[in-house]
Design a protein around this motif. Structure first.
Motif, PDB file in Angstrom:
ATOM      1  N   LEU A 319       0.917  -1.159  -0.070  1.00  0.00           N
ATOM      2  CA  LEU A 319      -0.253   0.135  -0.075  1.00  0.00           C
ATOM      3  C   LEU A 319       0.865   1.353   0.026  1.00  0.00           C
ATOM      4  O   LEU A 319       1.971   1.095   0.572  1.00  0.00           O
ATOM      5  CB  LEU A 319      -0.794   0.113   1.415  1.00  0.00           C
ATOM      6  CG  LEU A 319      -1.869  -1.050   1.666  1.00  0.00           C
ATOM      7  CD1 LEU A 319      -2.412  -0.917   2.807  1.00  0.00           C
ATOM      8  CD2 LEU A 319      -2.939  -1.366   0.237  1.00  0.00           C
ATOM      9  N   TRP A 320       0.227   2.534  -0.503  1.00  0.00           N
ATOM     10  CA  TRP A 320       1.030   3.819  -0.677  1.00  0.00           C
ATOM     11  C   TRP A 320      -0.051   4.483   0.276  1.00  0.00           C
ATOM     12  O   TRP A 320      -1.117   4.643   0.100  1.00  0.00           O
ATOM     13  CB  TRP A 320       1.123   4.225  -1.951  1.00  0.00           C
ATOM     14  CG  TRP A 320       2.295   3.394  -2.747  1.00  0.00           C
ATOM     15  CD1 TRP A 320       2.144   2.168  -3.359  1.00  0.00           C
ATOM     16  CD2 TRP A 320       3.544   3.498  -2.721  1.00  0.00           C
ATOM     17  NE1 TRP A 320       3.257   1.624  -3.829  1.00  0.00           N
ATOM     18  CE2 TRP A 320       4.181   2.827  -3.565  1.00  0.00           C
ATOM     19  CE3 TRP A 320       4.388   4.771  -2.072  1.00  0.00           C
ATOM     20  CZ2 TRP A 320       5.753   2.498  -3.654  1.00  0.00           C
ATOM     21  CZ3 TRP A 320       5.681   4.937  -2.404  1.00  0.00           C
ATOM     22  CH2 TRP A 320       6.371   3.523  -3.162  1.00  0.00           C
ATOM     23  N   GLY A 321       0.907   5.562   1.029  1.00  0.00           N
ATOM     24  CA  GLY A 321      -0.058   6.426   1.360  1.00  0.00           C
ATOM     25  C   GLY A 321       0.717   7.438   2.607  1.00  0.00           C
ATOM     26  O   GLY A 321       2.031   7.364   2.520  1.00  0.00           O
ATOM     27  N   HIS A 322      -0.080   7.834   3.678  1.00  0.00           N
ATOM     28  CA  HIS A 322       0.608   8.859   4.439  1.00  0.00           C
ATOM     29  C   HIS A 322      -0.105   8.514   5.851  1.00  0.00           C
ATOM     30  O   HIS A 322      -1.218   8.535   5.898  1.00  0.00           O
ATOM     31  CB  HIS A 322       0.848   9.944   4.347  1.00  0.00           C
ATOM     32  CG  HIS A 322       2.066  10.880   4.537  1.00  0.00           C
ATOM     33  ND1 HIS A 322       2.348  11.082   6.100  1.00  0.00           N
ATOM     34  CD2 HIS A 322       3.173  11.217   3.833  1.00  0.00           C
ATOM     35  CE1 HIS A 322       3.506  11.457   5.836  1.00  0.00           C
ATOM     36  NE2 HIS A 322       3.999  11.704   4.660  1.00  0.00           N
ATOM     37  N   THR A 323       0.587   8.848   7.114  1.00  0.00           N
ATOM     38  CA  THR A 323       0.004   8.841   8.277  1.00  0.00           C
ATOM     39  C   THR A 323      -0.103  10.412   8.601  1.00  0.00           C
ATOM     40  O   THR A 323       1.110  11.371   8.258  1.00  0.00           O
ATOM     41  CB  THR A 323       0.641   8.083   9.429  1.00  0.00           C
ATOM     42  OG1 THR A 323       1.801   8.491   9.495  1.00  0.00           O
ATOM     43  CG2 THR A 323       0.524   6.632   9.123  1.00  0.00           C
ATOM     44  N   GLY A 324      -0.812  10.804   9.629  1.00  0.00           N
ATOM     45  CA  GLY A 324      -0.751  12.094  10.130  1.00  0.00           C
ATOM     46  C   GLY A 324      -1.237  12.345  11.630  1.00  0.00           C
ATOM     47  O   GLY A 324      -2.556  11.963  11.837  1.00  0.00           O
ATOM     48  N   GLY A 325      -0.461  12.756  12.377  1.00  0.00           N
ATOM     49  CA  GLY A 325      -0.561  13.200  13.743  1.00  0.00           C
ATOM     50  C   GLY A 325      -0.581  14.258  13.925  1.00  0.00           C
ATOM     51  O   GLY A 325       0.591  15.321  14.009  1.00  0.00           O
ATOM     52  N   ILE A 326      -1.406  14.970  14.912  1.00  0.00           N
ATOM     53  CA  ILE A 326      -1.708  16.427  15.440  1.00  0.00           C
ATOM     54  C   ILE A 326      -2.512  16.359  16.313  1.00  0.00           C
ATOM     55  O   ILE A 326      -3.169  15.458  16.742  1.00  0.00           O
ATOM     56  CB  ILE A 326      -2.012  17.217  14.057  1.00  0.00           C
ATOM     57  CG1 ILE A 326      -1.641  18.987  14.560  1.00  0.00           C
ATOM     58  CG2 ILE A 326      -3.454  17.048  13.735  1.00  0.00           C
ATOM     59  CD1 ILE A 326      -1.829  19.869  13.423  1.00  0.00           C
ATOM     60  N   HIS A 327      -2.149  17.494  17.213  1.00  0.00           N
ATOM     61  CA  HIS A 327      -2.927  17.477  18.704  1.00  0.00           C
ATOM     62  C   HIS A 327      -4.383  16.974  18.388  1.00  0.00           C
ATOM     63  O   HIS A 327      -5.235  17.733  17.737  1.00  0.00           O
ATOM     64  CB  HIS A 327      -2.989  18.762  19.327  1.00  0.00           C
ATOM     65  CG  HIS A 327      -1.682  19.289  19.504  1.00  0.00           C
ATOM     66  ND1 HIS A 327      -0.923  19.834  18.714  1.00  0.00           N
ATOM     67  CD2 HIS A 327      -0.791  19.256  20.612  1.00  0.00           C
ATOM     68  CE1 HIS A 327       0.567  20.267  19.063  1.00  0.00           C
ATOM     69  NE2 HIS A 327       0.544  20.019  20.394  1.00  0.00           N
ATOM     70  N   GLY A 328      -4.941  15.952  19.074  1.00  0.00           N
ATOM     71  CA  GLY A 328      -6.166  15.339  19.120  1.00  0.00           C
ATOM     72  C   GLY A 328      -6.723  14.783  17.745  1.00  0.00           C
ATOM     73  O   GLY A 328      -7.711  14.661  17.880  1.00  0.00           O
ATOM     74  N   SER A 329      -5.709  14.274  17.050  1.00  0.00           N
ATOM     75  CA  SER A 329      -6.164  13.607  15.927  1.00  0.00           C
ATOM     76  C   SER A 329      -5.067  12.707  15.254  1.00  0.00           C
ATOM     77  O   SER A 329      -3.900  13.079  15.156  1.00  0.00           O
ATOM     78  CB  SER A 329      -6.487  14.578  14.522  1.00  0.00           C
ATOM     79  OG  SER A 329      -6.984  14.070  13.693  1.00  0.00           O
ATOM     80  N   SER A 330      -5.392  11.439  14.987  1.00  0.00           N
ATOM     81  CA  SER A 330      -4.228  10.536  14.397  1.00  0.00           C
ATOM     82  C   SER A 330      -5.308   9.976  13.110  1.00  0.00           C
ATOM     83  O   SER A 330      -6.407   9.434  13.167  1.00  0.00           O
ATOM     84  CB  SER A 330      -4.207   9.356  15.220  1.00  0.00           C
ATOM     85  OG  SER A 330      -3.530   9.860  16.497  1.00  0.00           O
TER      86      SER A 330
END
Length: 365
Positions: A319-330
């Motif tokens: 699979l291809w893609g990305h993760t994203g973590g920021i205050h209060g959200s994953s």
């Protein structure tokens, strides 16, 4: 304000064109089960999913959007996508190369003279390609002790409405020694994508956010996707976001409102599972980039991707893609190389750690 984790609310599924007529069973049953298992095992408030597969769509929500009231999560909610923003930013840079307006092997110095001065120790000449594949060797500004205090300690609550300029954050980053010679190895750095956003602005004469809107959001009809800039609120509907400040707090804090300018082109965007899935599907199907640029972004030779990464699951699916973590959200967004099957998951907490299990459940059935 602190908030505990309430018991999970009942899950809800919605589908369009799904050939599963057995309610919560069928081809996405394992995914829904994995979502419920994750929030129980990791003491998370709630998780939502949006899947596109061969023209069909399916979505689900498990757990709560508000731990105080028990309001359930909804697949239609908007949320902060964090570093998934990087794929949007990289797509615009590659579009500009396709138009002959820049080259991936142009140096940052060519477009942003003096912004990243040579340090006299490491090899000079960081290229745009090295920004996009995180091989620049630049220190990540959010690793600076002062930024850690402001972003990942209880001090964040008093500073979450602060505005940061990318030029100032880059200046902070380059005040630290470079980590290695450009191109030597990959090492994730948010500084790379602040610079990519600055390059877009220099080449086009418009802020990178306007370019993303004109080139991606509007053509694809991503009506729930926004670049908030310095605006602290989330458009409705949305869940409340809960943060442990990336290890800086043992107790979850409610951090729904925040000024995302500290993340900028590296992670400021807001979207939905449906919009993010539509973006990745269109990207992989060649609707946003010519084949040559798409092949550079998603290399077949094992080289680092440009604004996108790959993972091979236990069942052999890549699979291809990305993760994203920021205050209060994953967030995790993944797609097959042909764009026929995409899945996007969001948890309204920033300590989620089970995203790979969700992908395994969806793609390894």
């Amino acid at each position: 304000m602190t908030a505990g984790t309430a018991a999970p609310a009942a899950a809800a599924d919605t589908r369009s064109g799904d050939d599963d007529s057995r309610g919560h069973g069928g081809r996405h049953a394992a995914t829904r089960t994995a979502m419920a298992d994750m929030i129980r095992a990791e003491d998370l408030p709630g998780t939502i999913a949006g899947v596109r597969e061969d023209g069909d769509t399916w979505s689900a929500a498990v757990g709560v959007a508000d731990t105080a009231t028990g309001r359930p999560r909804s697949p239609r909610e908007r949320f902060r996508i964090g570093s998934v923003t990087k794929t949007f930013t990289a797509t615009v840079v590659l579009q500009l190369q396709a138009e002959g307006r820049l080259g991936l092997d142009d140096t940052v110095e060519r477009w942003l003279p003096g912004t990243v001065p040579d340090d006299g120790i490491h090899r000079p000449g960081i290229t745009i390609r090295q920004l996009l594949n995180h091989t620049s060797g630049l220190y990540s500004y959010d690793d600076d002790p002062q930024m850690i205090r402001l972003l990942a300690s209880p001090d964040f609550m008093a500073h979450r409405y602060d505005t940061y300029r990318p030029e100032d954050l880059v200046r902070l980053a380059v005040s630290h020694p470079r980590l290695f010679d450009p191109g030597e190895k990959p090492q994730y750095s948010n500084t790379d994508y602040l610079l990519a956003g600055m390059v877009i602005a220099k080449v086009t004469g418009r802020p990178y956010g306007e370019e993303i809107e004109q080139r991606i959001i509007r053509p694809l009809g991503l009506s729930a996707t926004t670049l908030p800039g310095t605006a602290a609120g989330l458009p409705r509907p949305h869940a409340l976001g809960y943060s442990k400040l990336f290890g800086g707090s043992k107790t979850p804090l409610e951090t729904t409102e925040l000024n995302p300018s500290w993340a900028g082109a590296a992670g400021e965007m807001i979207s939905t599972t449906a919009d993010v899935g539509r973006f990745y599907s269109a990207l992989m199907r060649g609707k946003l980039l010519p084949q040559a640029e798409l092949d550079e972004m998603v290399p077949a030779d094992g080289a680092p991707g440009l604004g996108i990464g790959s993972v091979t699951l236990a069942c052999g699916v890549t699979l291809w893609g990305h993760t994203g973590g920021i205050h209060g959200s994953s967030t995790v967004a993944v797609t097959t190389r042909d764009g026929r099957h995409t899945a996007v998951f969001n948890t309204n907490a920033d300590w989620a750690d089970g995203e790979r299990r969700l992908a395994e459940a969806e793609f390894c059935r």
